[in-house]
Design a protein around this motif. Sequence first.
Motif, short mmCIF file in Angstrom:
data_model
loop_
_atom_site.label_atom_id
_atom_site.label_comp_id
_atom_site.label_asym_id
_atom_site.label_seq_id
_atom_site.Cartn_x
_atom_site.Cartn_y
_atom_site.Cartn_z
N PHE A 24 0.83 -1.20 0.00
CA PHE A 24 0.00 0.00 0.00
C PHE A 24 0.87 1.25 0.00
CE2 PHE A 24 -3.00 3.15 1.60
CZ PHE A 24 -4.15 2.81 0.91
N ILE A 25 1.87 1.29 0.87
CA ILE A 25 2.77 2.45 0.92
C ILE A 25 3.57 2.55 -0.38
CG2 ILE A 25 4.80 3.41 2.08
CD1 ILE A 25 3.61 2.15 4.70
N GLY A 26 4.05 1.41 -0.88
CA GLY A 26 4.79 1.41 -2.14
C GLY A 26 3.93 1.88 -3.30
N GLN A 27 2.68 1.48 -3.31
CA GLN A 27 1.76 1.91 -4.36
C GLN A 27 1.54 3.42 -4.33
OE1 GLN A 27 1.51 -0.10 -6.87
NE2 GLN A 27 -0.71 -0.30 -6.90
N PHE A 28 1.45 3.96 -3.13
CA PHE A 28 1.29 5.41 -3.02
C PHE A 28 2.51 6.11 -3.59
CE2 PHE A 28 1.64 9.49 -0.88
CZ PHE A 28 0.38 10.02 -1.10
N ALA A 29 3.69 5.65 -3.22
CA ALA A 29 4.94 6.25 -3.72
C ALA A 29 5.05 6.08 -5.23
CB ALA A 29 6.14 5.63 -3.01
N LEU A 30 4.71 4.90 -5.72
CA LEU A 30 4.79 4.63 -7.16
C LEU A 30 3.79 5.49 -7.92
CD1 LEU A 30 5.98 2.99 -9.50
CD2 LEU A 30 4.35 1.17 -8.93
N GLY A 31 2.56 5.59 -7.40
CA GLY A 31 1.54 6.41 -8.05
C GLY A 31 1.94 7.88 -8.08
N TRP A 32 2.49 8.36 -6.99
CA TRP A 32 2.93 9.75 -6.91
C TRP A 32 4.05 10.01 -7.92
CZ3 TRP A 32 7.04 12.92 -5.66
CH2 TRP A 32 6.72 14.23 -5.31
N TRP A 148 -7.56 11.05 -4.60
CA TRP A 148 -7.92 11.52 -3.27
C TRP A 148 -8.25 10.38 -2.31
CZ3 TRP A 148 -6.16 15.77 -1.54
CH2 TRP A 148 -5.82 16.76 -2.45
N LEU A 149 -8.73 9.27 -2.83
CA LEU A 149 -8.90 8.08 -1.99
C LEU A 149 -7.53 7.57 -1.53
CD1 LEU A 149 -11.73 6.24 -3.94
CD2 LEU A 149 -11.90 7.14 -1.59
N ALA A 150 -6.54 7.64 -2.43
CA ALA A 150 -5.18 7.22 -2.06
C ALA A 150 -4.61 8.14 -0.98
CB ALA A 150 -4.27 7.21 -3.29
N TYR A 151 -4.82 9.45 -1.11
CA TYR A 151 -4.36 10.38 -0.08
C TYR A 151 -5.04 10.09 1.27
CZ TYR A 151 -1.74 13.44 -3.24
OH TYR A 151 -0.81 13.95 -4.11
N ILE A 154 -3.52 6.84 2.68
CA ILE A 154 -2.17 6.98 3.23
C ILE A 154 -2.23 7.78 4.54
CG2 ILE A 154 -1.25 9.07 2.15
CD1 ILE A 154 0.52 5.68 2.30
N ALA A 155 -3.16 8.71 4.67
CA ALA A 155 -3.33 9.44 5.93
C ALA A 155 -3.74 8.47 7.04
CB ALA A 155 -4.37 10.54 5.77
N LEU A 156 -4.63 7.53 6.74
CA LEU A 156 -5.01 6.50 7.72
C LEU A 156 -3.82 5.62 8.09
CD1 LEU A 156 -8.48 5.41 6.31
CD2 LEU A 156 -8.05 6.43 8.57
N VAL A 157 -3.00 5.27 7.09
CA VAL A 157 -1.82 4.45 7.36
C VAL A 157 -0.87 5.20 8.29
CG1 VAL A 157 0.25 3.43 6.31
CG2 VAL A 157 -1.99 3.05 5.28
N VAL A 158 -0.65 6.48 8.04
CA VAL A 158 0.23 7.28 8.90
C VAL A 158 -0.34 7.33 10.32
CG1 VAL A 158 1.09 9.62 9.33
CG2 VAL A 158 1.24 8.63 7.04
N LEU A 159 -1.64 7.52 10.46
CA LEU A 159 -2.29 7.52 11.77
C LEU A 159 -2.08 6.18 12.47
CD1 LEU A 159 -4.20 8.95 13.82
CD2 LEU A 159 -6.10 7.95 12.53
N HIS A 160 -2.24 5.10 11.73
CA HIS A 160 -2.06 3.74 12.25
C HIS A 160 -0.62 3.53 12.73
CE1 HIS A 160 -2.93 -0.53 12.59
NE2 HIS A 160 -1.94 -0.83 11.78
N ILE A 161 0.34 3.98 11.94
CA ILE A 161 1.76 3.84 12.31
C ILE A 161 2.06 4.66 13.57
CG2 ILE A 161 4.12 4.42 11.59
CD1 ILE A 161 3.21 3.69 8.70
N LEU A 162 1.57 5.89 13.61
CA LEU A 162 1.80 6.74 14.78
C LEU A 162 1.19 6.13 16.04
CD1 LEU A 162 1.29 10.31 13.25
CD2 LEU A 162 3.46 9.22 13.93
N ALA A 163 0.00 5.56 15.91
CA ALA A 163 -0.64 4.91 17.06
C ALA A 163 0.18 3.70 17.52
CB ALA A 163 -2.06 4.49 16.70
N ALA A 164 0.68 2.92 16.57
CA ALA A 164 1.50 1.75 16.94
C ALA A 164 2.78 2.18 17.63
CB ALA A 164 1.81 0.93 15.69
#
Length: 192
Positions: A24-32, A148-151, A154-164
Amino acid sequence: MLRNTTTRYGWAAIILHWLIGLIFIGQFALGWTMVRIASQRTAFELIQLHKSFGFLLLGLVLIRIGWRFANLSPELPEEVGPMERLAAPSVHFLLYAAQLVVPLSGWVLVSVSVLEIPSVPFNLFVMPHLPLGVSEQAEDFWIFGHKWLAYAGIALVVLHILAALRHHFWLRDVVLVRMISPLIARRARKPE
């Protein structure tokens, strides 16, 4: 140790979690990256790779959701407060939704595109387009929506990582540890 228990995740959930997260993170970077490349040839190759990993991601997420329904979910440690107990299931639901909706919106996008370029995941087979009407308006809509769904995802993923990380370094509980290894989680668990 393949399956989950009430206190820790099993290897299947752990492997799927990290594999899906990395893709998922790689896809965001690749798409960007792919939409900012000047070379049309390189951009085309990156788009094909992006589509391949998108279909892989979609398949893995469907497997992960099936695995989650077929297994126990470890309970949150006692130290986790009431607000987090309420928020955690909602955030997990939104993460699963994003991991499904982002690749599905990409599939819709390539299906409605006026370019009608076939998707050939990893050069193995032709993935059929969804039976949707092809038009520039639909393509523009889904380009915007997919982006915008990807953004949001990725915001949810960042939130998830910060919570972990908060659980691991600040609260010093086993929430993150149990998603790394069932063996570590068993040793890290406080004696009852």
